[in-house]
Write a protein that holds these residues in place. Structure first.
Motif, PDB file in Angstrom:
ATOM      1  N   GLY A 145       0.790  -1.232   0.000  1.00 46.32           N
ATOM      2  CA  GLY A 145       0.000   0.000   0.000  1.00 46.32           C
ATOM      3  C   GLY A 145       0.820   1.279   0.000  1.00 46.32           C
ATOM      4  O   GLY A 145       0.249   2.369   0.017  1.00 46.32           O
ATOM      5  N   LYS A 146       2.143   1.179  -0.051  1.00 42.79           N
ATOM      6  CA  LYS A 146       2.977   2.383   0.007  1.00 42.79           C
ATOM      7  C   LYS A 146       2.702   3.291  -1.205  1.00 42.79           C
ATOM      8  O   LYS A 146       2.444   4.482  -1.048  1.00 42.79           O
ATOM      9  N   THR A 147       2.749   2.675  -2.400  1.00 47.06           N
ATOM     10  CA  THR A 147       2.566   3.467  -3.618  1.00 47.06           C
ATOM     11  C   THR A 147       1.146   4.021  -3.693  1.00 47.06           C
ATOM     12  O   THR A 147       0.939   5.178  -4.073  1.00 47.06           O
ATOM     13  N   THR A 148       0.157   3.198  -3.323  1.00 53.39           N
ATOM     14  CA  THR A 148      -1.236   3.655  -3.360  1.00 53.39           C
ATOM     15  C   THR A 148      -1.407   4.843  -2.413  1.00 53.39           C
ATOM     16  O   THR A 148      -2.083   5.823  -2.731  1.00 53.39           O
ATOM     17  N   PHE A 149      -0.761   4.783  -1.249  1.00 57.84           N
ATOM     18  CA  PHE A 149      -0.845   5.868  -0.282  1.00 57.84           C
ATOM     19  C   PHE A 149      -0.269   7.163  -0.879  1.00 57.84           C
ATOM     20  O   PHE A 149      -0.876   8.228  -0.789  1.00 57.84           O
ATOM     21  N   PHE A 150       0.887   7.053  -1.525  1.00 57.75           N
ATOM     22  CA  PHE A 150       1.490   8.227  -2.159  1.00 57.75           C
ATOM     23  C   PHE A 150       0.574   8.783  -3.264  1.00 57.75           C
ATOM     24  O   PHE A 150       0.435   9.988  -3.418  1.00 57.75           O
ATOM     25  N   LYS A 151      -0.044   7.869  -4.016  1.00 55.74           N
ATOM     26  CA  LYS A 151      -0.925   8.324  -5.106  1.00 55.74           C
ATOM     27  C   LYS A 151      -2.134   9.068  -4.545  1.00 55.74           C
ATOM     28  O   LYS A 151      -2.609  10.040  -5.133  1.00 55.74           O
ATOM     29  N   LEU A 152      -2.632   8.600  -3.401  1.00 54.99           N
ATOM     30  CA  LEU A 152      -3.761   9.288  -2.766  1.00 54.99           C
ATOM     31  C   LEU A 152      -3.327  10.677  -2.296  1.00 54.99           C
ATOM     32  O   LEU A 152      -4.055  11.657  -2.464  1.00 54.99           O
ATOM     33  N   LEU A 153      -2.125  10.759  -1.724  1.00 59.98           N
ATOM     34  CA  LEU A 153      -1.625  12.057  -1.243  1.00 59.98           C
ATOM     35  C   LEU A 153      -1.527  13.063  -2.379  1.00 59.98           C
ATOM     36  O   LEU A 153      -1.842  14.233  -2.218  1.00 59.98           O
ATOM     37  N   MET A 154      -1.087  12.579  -3.550  1.00 68.08           N
ATOM     38  CA  MET A 154      -0.858  13.494  -4.671  1.00 68.08           C
ATOM     39  C   MET A 154      -2.137  13.831  -5.433  1.00 68.08           C
ATOM     40  O   MET A 154      -2.121  14.672  -6.320  1.00 68.08           O
ATOM     41  N   GLY A 155      -3.218  13.095  -5.141  1.00 69.40           N
ATOM     42  CA  GLY A 155      -4.461  13.345  -5.862  1.00 69.40           C
ATOM     43  C   GLY A 155      -4.557  12.568  -7.156  1.00 69.40           C
ATOM     44  O   GLY A 155      -5.448  12.810  -7.963  1.00 69.40           O
ATOM     45  N   ILE A 156      -3.637  11.604  -7.368  1.00 68.75           N
ATOM     46  CA  ILE A 156      -3.738  10.771  -8.583  1.00 68.75           C
ATOM     47  C   ILE A 156      -4.933   9.832  -8.401  1.00 68.75           C
ATOM     48  O   ILE A 156      -5.679   9.542  -9.324  1.00 68.75           O
ATOM     49  N   LEU A 157      -5.099   9.332  -7.177  1.00 68.76           N
ATOM     50  CA  LEU A 157      -6.274   8.519  -6.851  1.00 68.76           C
ATOM     51  C   LEU A 157      -7.146   9.342  -5.902  1.00 68.76           C
ATOM     52  O   LEU A 157      -6.630  10.133  -5.110  1.00 68.76           O
ATOM     53  N   LYS A 158      -8.444   9.119  -6.001  1.00 71.07           N
ATOM     54  CA  LYS A 158      -9.348   9.870  -5.118  1.00 71.07           C
ATOM     55  C   LYS A 158      -9.914   8.946  -4.067  1.00 71.07           C
ATOM     56  O   LYS A 158     -10.399   7.849  -4.399  1.00 71.07           O
ATOM     57  N   PRO A 159      -9.910   9.367  -2.787  1.00 73.22           N
ATOM     58  CA  PRO A 159     -10.484   8.501  -1.749  1.00 73.22           C
ATOM     59  C   PRO A 159     -11.982   8.309  -1.999  1.00 73.22           C
ATOM     60  O   PRO A 159     -12.659   9.245  -2.429  1.00 73.22           O
ATOM     61  N   GLN A 160     -12.437   7.077  -1.755  1.00 69.20           N
ATOM     62  CA  GLN A 160     -13.876   6.856  -1.907  1.00 69.20           C
ATOM     63  C   GLN A 160     -14.634   7.432  -0.709  1.00 69.20           C
ATOM     64  O   GLN A 160     -15.783   7.823  -0.800  1.00 69.20           O
ATOM     65  N   GLU A 161     -13.948   7.463   0.421  1.00 72.45           N
ATOM     66  CA  GLU A 161     -14.506   8.088   1.624  1.00 72.45           C
ATOM     67  C   GLU A 161     -13.387   8.854   2.303  1.00 72.45           C
ATOM     68  O   GLU A 161     -12.215   8.531   2.136  1.00 72.45           O
ATOM     69  N   GLY A 162     -13.762   9.821   3.124  1.00 71.94           N
ATOM     70  CA  GLY A 162     -12.766  10.544   3.895  1.00 71.94           C
ATOM     71  C   GLY A 162     -12.103  11.650   3.103  1.00 71.94           C
ATOM     72  O   GLY A 162     -12.507  11.937   1.967  1.00 71.94           O
ATOM     73  N   ARG A 163     -11.080  12.289   3.681  1.00 71.75           N
ATOM     74  CA  ARG A 163     -10.433  13.413   2.994  1.00 71.75           C
ATOM     75  C   ARG A 163      -8.945  13.470   3.320  1.00 71.75           C
ATOM     76  O   ARG A 163      -8.513  12.994   4.376  1.00 71.75           O
ATOM     77  N   ILE A 164      -8.231  14.056   2.390  1.00 76.25           N
ATOM     78  CA  ILE A 164      -6.792  14.257   2.600  1.00 76.25           C
ATOM     79  C   ILE A 164      -6.528  15.752   2.417  1.00 76.25           C
ATOM     80  O   ILE A 164      -6.930  16.338   1.403  1.00 76.25           O
ATOM     81  N   ALA A 165      -5.903  16.367   3.419  1.00 71.11           N
ATOM     82  CA  ALA A 165      -5.617  17.795   3.304  1.00 71.11           C
ATOM     83  C   ALA A 165      -4.115  18.025   3.415  1.00 71.11           C
ATOM     84  O   ALA A 165      -3.433  17.357   4.201  1.00 71.11           O
ATOM     85  N   VAL A 166      -3.617  18.934   2.597  1.00 69.23           N
ATOM     86  CA  VAL A 166      -2.212  19.347   2.691  1.00 69.23           C
ATOM     87  C   VAL A 166      -2.214  20.815   3.092  1.00 69.23           C
ATOM     88  O   VAL A 166      -2.814  21.642   2.397  1.00 69.23           O
ATOM     89  N   ALA A 167      -1.591  21.118   4.199  1.00 67.69           N
ATOM     90  CA  ALA A 167      -1.569  22.470   4.770  1.00 67.69           C
ATOM     91  C   ALA A 167      -2.985  23.053   4.839  1.00 67.69           C
ATOM     92  O   ALA A 167      -3.219  24.216   4.503  1.00 67.69           O
ATOM     93  N   GLY A 168      -3.942  22.222   5.191  1.00 62.98           N
ATOM     94  CA  GLY A 168      -5.314  22.682   5.377  1.00 62.98           C
ATOM     95  C   GLY A 168      -6.172  22.647   4.125  1.00 62.98           C
ATOM     96  O   GLY A 168      -7.392  22.753   4.199  1.00 62.98           O
ATOM     97  N   ASP A 169      -5.552  22.504   2.936  1.00 62.86           N
ATOM     98  CA  ASP A 169      -6.340  22.474   1.695  1.00 62.86           C
ATOM     99  C   ASP A 169      -6.566  21.043   1.231  1.00 62.86           C
ATOM    100  O   ASP A 169      -5.627  20.243   1.202  1.00 62.86           O
ATOM    101  N   ILE A 170      -7.806  20.780   0.853  1.00 61.37           N
ATOM    102  CA  ILE A 170      -8.118  19.416   0.400  1.00 61.37           C
ATOM    103  C   ILE A 170      -7.551  19.193  -1.005  1.00 61.37           C
ATOM    104  O   ILE A 170      -7.672  20.052  -1.880  1.00 61.37           O
ATOM    105  N   ILE A 171      -6.894  18.033  -1.176  1.00 62.57           N
ATOM    106  CA  ILE A 171      -6.320  17.692  -2.484  1.00 62.57           C
ATOM    107  C   ILE A 171      -7.372  16.912  -3.271  1.00 62.57           C
ATOM    108  O   ILE A 171      -7.773  15.821  -2.887  1.00 62.57           O
ATOM    109  N   ARG A 172      -7.828  17.500  -4.377  1.00 64.07           N
ATOM    110  CA  ARG A 172      -8.870  16.829  -5.168  1.00 64.07           C
ATOM    111  C   ARG A 172      -8.303  16.221  -6.445  1.00 64.07           C
ATOM    112  O   ARG A 172      -8.821  15.242  -6.949  1.00 64.07           O
ATOM    113  N   SER A 173      -7.254  16.816  -6.965  1.00 67.56           N
ATOM    114  CA  SER A 173      -6.639  16.230  -8.163  1.00 67.56           C
ATOM    115  C   SER A 173      -5.154  16.555  -8.136  1.00 67.56           C
ATOM    116  O   SER A 173      -4.706  17.355  -7.311  1.00 67.56           O
ATOM    117  N   ILE A 174      -4.450  15.958  -9.053  1.00 70.20           N
ATOM    118  CA  ILE A 174      -2.997  16.152  -9.073  1.00 70.20           C
ATOM    119  C   ILE A 174      -2.648  17.619  -9.351  1.00 70.20           C
ATOM    120  O   ILE A 174      -1.622  18.115  -8.894  1.00 70.20           O
TER     121      ILE A 174
END
Lengths: 458, 416
Positions: free
Chosen positions: A284-313
């Motif tokens: 899951g390391k690569t999948t996790f990185f892809k989620l962080l970068m916005g290459i993949l979109k979470p089906q549930e939940g949210r990922i924020a970088v410095a308070g801003d939600i990442i929606r796409s790469i």
């Protein structure tokens, strides 16, 4: 089995001797381990043994080589392949046929084995390498470890006396490396003569008959030059009270929505934190990185970088920098200077190119084509071009893979210098020592679950 | 890969028989004229497809594509129909309109044209049913073996097999390269953005392919597979390629396939401009490949290799595509032979691109369209479309020149 006297070689149109006066005698059943920095001539040395020099690479070859009682210069390469098998770094490149069975037979057919011995040898190789359950599998669907075993089986089936390995553990995870070590040990126990070129000497040093270090085309022995220089943990002034830079909240993601791969994953990473991500391939390391970068979109939940939600790469451009294992996939420009300035120019960000070049020691290559440099230098240019964007976060995808220790230590030191200026660094690795040495925190994934998240011990 | 691994009567038929079936359907598409005959052909090919049990997603995709074909064919024929009698339904531009009316001869929608288009779309539908049935029921490696039986040159079969082998890897790499360029702030949506990004994206893809091709060639040599020996130097064969040349060509075949993928999705469907945009990436990658292996036969192997590869992987074996590829290859080889240079100058890249574009579009409008698909086009439309295609192809040639320069700079300094 191998008798080399005063061997020197330089590539066509080059005056530099890439192999410079090597003497080496290897007896039947010996395992000779050769390590050394990238570009020191290790692979070229193997090419001199398997006939690629001079049959494919002409150039200037002097001295004498006798291998399995033949002189590779006077023997056709197909005849040499019956006696000397070669397993390359990336099994991807040496598998040619669509199914496992056909690929094991491929080499035997090429060297003209008769049908009866071909079948016997292939069956034996398939059983020995544990491929019997994968016989009719499509070779493109195999895992990295399975591909490596298939590559060895293909060589083994031909029935060579000598097997050459060129950095075979590079693309393998911990489990794959252990399995490779076991296979090589078994080959040695059966009296195969083995020459093994490898960066990860710790994996093989106890089964090696002799260990050499190659430097500038010369083989050296008798010291501990191959030993790792990693001694103690790198520390910087990271503090658990720093602000969160990455917030992963209740993230679920997976192809099967009813039982997602990541199931309500939560994680907070703080500014200036250095986090190592470990786990076998597919954990899951690569999948996790892809989620962080916005290459993949979470089906549930949210990922924020410095308070801003990442929606796409596009949201992570300029904020997240990524360094691939293979730098060639991220070098776009025709000079080093242009490469460094490409991102800042596109994102209209200020960048002091001179400072970046000085920091990465690239000034001397300012107007050189990035692809014309050595692999270690290319990795540096790729890193410099990522650093030029001054991203909040830098992701390093297995930064130690395929590089010699000196090169990746330098690379990690660059990363560390950026951390001191406020960057957060996340890296994936199979190397526990690297994780413990550099990271403030080591996260281990297994099938999408975090099975351990701890501060490494000093 | 579009192959579906299930067991159906169609899956059990030998791949060779399926090639014969493809050729038979293609011939009937050309020869049949009566609407009833065409209906029957579409019905039979559709039944064969159903017997191969396509999964729902594929069937849905096919129905959408079919819908697009029927609508565009009916619409285009409603515009361009010129047989009499014809009844005007709508006037778009009257022929009395100054300039535009004079040039176009007026643009009208004719009732009989729409009906004619509907019938002619049965031809394309039959081919689509046939191709889908073959591609979902035949594993690519089986198809390569069947093609070997019909004695395609050994080099071509090696190229197709090698391309097949490296397609997943190159697709993955392309994705990574696109991620890297997007993280630098380049956007891929929109025409100007994608052109700006493509200027940078091609270089790492090509250079990386060349590096890998070399490693694959070395691995092939040490596994006893050498084209110098297996082929023809001693036997005096026409095509003098060594293992590395053929592997480089194989990587380019995959790059050609990958390069046009984004255009299949969006821009190629935009009327009037699709010829221009579709021609750029294909010509560009093709000419870079020829520049890297500059010798007689490279263009032919690359173009035929790509055509067969795309047919085996996704389009389905379709002999109606073969003349296109052969003509394109012949035009380029003749030009290189006559000019006595393999893309040594910017001018040469431009002319080769232009010739490629012209030959493809002229073939379509003067051979394929009237004699295979039985479709009508107005002269002004043919001129505009051919001009666009040729121009796009020439622009692709100029981009190829720029990228080749960059690749050669890396090569000259010993990086490759």
């Amino acid at each position: 089995m191998i008798e080399i006297k005063n061997l020197s070689y330089s590539y066509p149109l080059s005056h530099k001797k890439i192999i410079n006066g090597i003497d080496l005698t290897v007896d039947k059943g010996d395992l000779v381990l050769i390590t050394g920095p990238s570009g020191s001539g290790k692979s070229t040395f193997l090419y001199c043994l398997n006939g690629l020099v001079p049959h494919v690479f002409s150039g200037d070859m002097s001295g004498s080589v006798m291998i399995a009682d033949v002189d590779p210069r006077l023997t056709p390469i197909s005849e040499i392949s019956r006696r000397v098998g070669t397993v390359f770094q990336n099994p991807e490149y040496q598998i040619f046929m669509p199914t496992v069975r056909e690929d094991v037979e491929f080499g035997c057919r090429n060297v003209g084995l008769e049908e009866e011995s071909l079948e016997r040898n292939s069956r034996h190789a398939i059983l020995e390498l544990g491929l019997d359950e994968l016989l009719d599998r499509d070779t493109s669907t195999l895992s990295a470890g399975e591909k490596q075993r298939l590559a060895i089986a293909g060589v083994y089936a031909v029935g060579p006396q000598i097997i050459l390995f060129d950095e075979p553990s590079t693309n393998l995870d911990v489990a794959g490396k252990q399995s490779l070590r076991k296979i090589i040990k078994e080959l040695k126990d059966r009296c195969y003569t083995i020459v093994l070129v490898e960066h990860d000497t710790a994996l093989f040093e106890d089964i090696a008959t002799r260990i050499y270090v190659m430097e500038n085309g010369v083989l050296k022995t008798g010291d501990d030059a191959h030993k790792s220089t990693i001694r103690e943990r790198k520390a910087h002034n990271f503090c658990q009270d720093f602000d969160a830079i990455i917030e992963v909240q209740d993230v679920s993601y997976g192809y099967d929505k009813s039982s997602p791969f990541f199931n309500h994953l939560n994680m907070i990473i703080r500014k200036q934190e250095v986090v190592a991500f470990m786990g076998n391939n597919g954990s899951g390391k690569t999948t996790f990185f892809k989620l962080l970068m916005g290459i993949l979109k979470p089906q549930e939940g949210r990922i924020a970088v410095a308070g801003d939600i990442i929606r796409s790469i596009d949201d992570s451009a300029g904020r997240i920098g990524l360094l691939f294992q293979n730098p060639d996939e991220q070098l776009f420009a025709s000079t080093v200077r242009e490469e460094i300035m490409l991102g800042p120019r596109q994102l209209k960000k200020a960048c002091d190119c001179e400072d970046i070049m000085a920091r990465f020691d690239l000034k001397k290559y300012e107007y050189v084509h990035p692809h014309a440099l050595s692999k270690g230098e290319r990795q540096k240019v790729a890193f410099a071009s990522v650093a030029a964007l001054r991203p909040d976060i830098i992701l390093l995808d297995e930064p130690t893979t395929g590089l010699d220790e000196k090169s990746w230590l330098a690379l990690m030191d660059y990363a560390f210098s950026l951390v001191k200026e406020g960057t957060t660094v996340l890296f994936s690795t199979h190397n526990r020592k690297v994780a413990d040495f550099y990271a403030d925190r080591v996260v281990v994934f297994d099938k999408g679950r975090v099975i351990s998240d701890e501060i490494p011990k000093d | 890969m579009k192959y579906q691994k299930i067991d159906t009567p169609i899956h059990r038929i030998s791949p060779f028989a399926k090639i014969v079936y493809s050729i038979a359907v293609s011939l009937l598409v050309v020869l049949l004229k009566a609407p009833l005959q065409l209906c029957l052909l579409a019905a039979v090919t559709f039944c064969v497809l159903l017997l191969a049990k396509p999964d729902f997603a594929r069937l849905k995709g096919l129905i959408y594509a079919l819908g697009a074909v029927v609508i565009t064919t009916s619409l285009s024929q409603a515009f361009f129909y010129y047989l009499e009698p014809r009844t005007v339904l709508v006037t778009i531009i009257d022929k009395a309109t100054p300039i535009v009316g004079t040039i176009t001869g007026g643009i009208y929608i004719y009732k009989e044209g729409a009906l004619y288009g509907l019938i002619q779309s049965l031809r394309i539908s039959s081919v689509m049913f046939m191709a889908t049935a073959v591609v979902i029921s035949t594993h690519p490696s089986q198809m390569i073996m069947a093609l070997n039986k019909i004695r395609i040159p050994k080099e071509l079969s090696f190229i197709i097999a090698t391309s097949m082998r490296f397609l997943p890897q190159l697709l993955e790499e392309t994705r990574r390269v696109l991620v890297a360029i997007r993280l630098k702030g380049f956007k891929l949506k929109g025409i100007s953005n994608s052109i700006k990004a493509s200027k940078y994206v091609l270089s790492p893809l090509v250079i990386n392919s060349l590096r890998q091709a070399r490693l694959v060639a070395l691995a092939a040599e040490v596994r006893g597979y050498s084209f110098r020996k297996a082929n023809s130097r001693e036997k005096g064969g026409l095509l003098r390629f060594d293992t590395l040349d053929l592997i480089v060509i194989s990587f380019f075949v995959v790059l050609l396939y990958v390069a046009i993928l984004p255009f299949k999705m969006g821009l190629s469907k935009v009327p009037l401009v699709h010829a221009f945009f579709f021609s750029i990436p294909f010509t560009c990658v093709l000419l870079i490949g020829i520049r890297i292996v500059p010798r007689f036969g490279t263009a032919t192997l690359m173009i035929l290799g790509h055509s067969l590869f795309a047919q085996i992987v996704s389009r389905g074996i379709n002999p109606l595509w073969w003349p296109y590829a052969l003509l394109e290859a012949a035009v380029l080889e003749t030009y290189f032979f006559a000019a006595k240079d393999y893309l040594a100058s910017r001018q040469s890249f431009f002319i080769a691109g232009l010739l490629r574009g012209l030959s493809v579009y002229l073939y379509f409008y003067f051979v394929a369209s009237p004699y295979i698909w039985h479709k009508f086009y107005a002269p002004w439309y043919i001129v505009v479309h051919t001009f666009e295609g040729a121009l796009g192809s020439a622009v692709g040639g100029l981009i190829a020149y720029r990228v080749s320069k960059s690749v050669e700079a890396a090569y000259r300094h010993g990086g490759l």
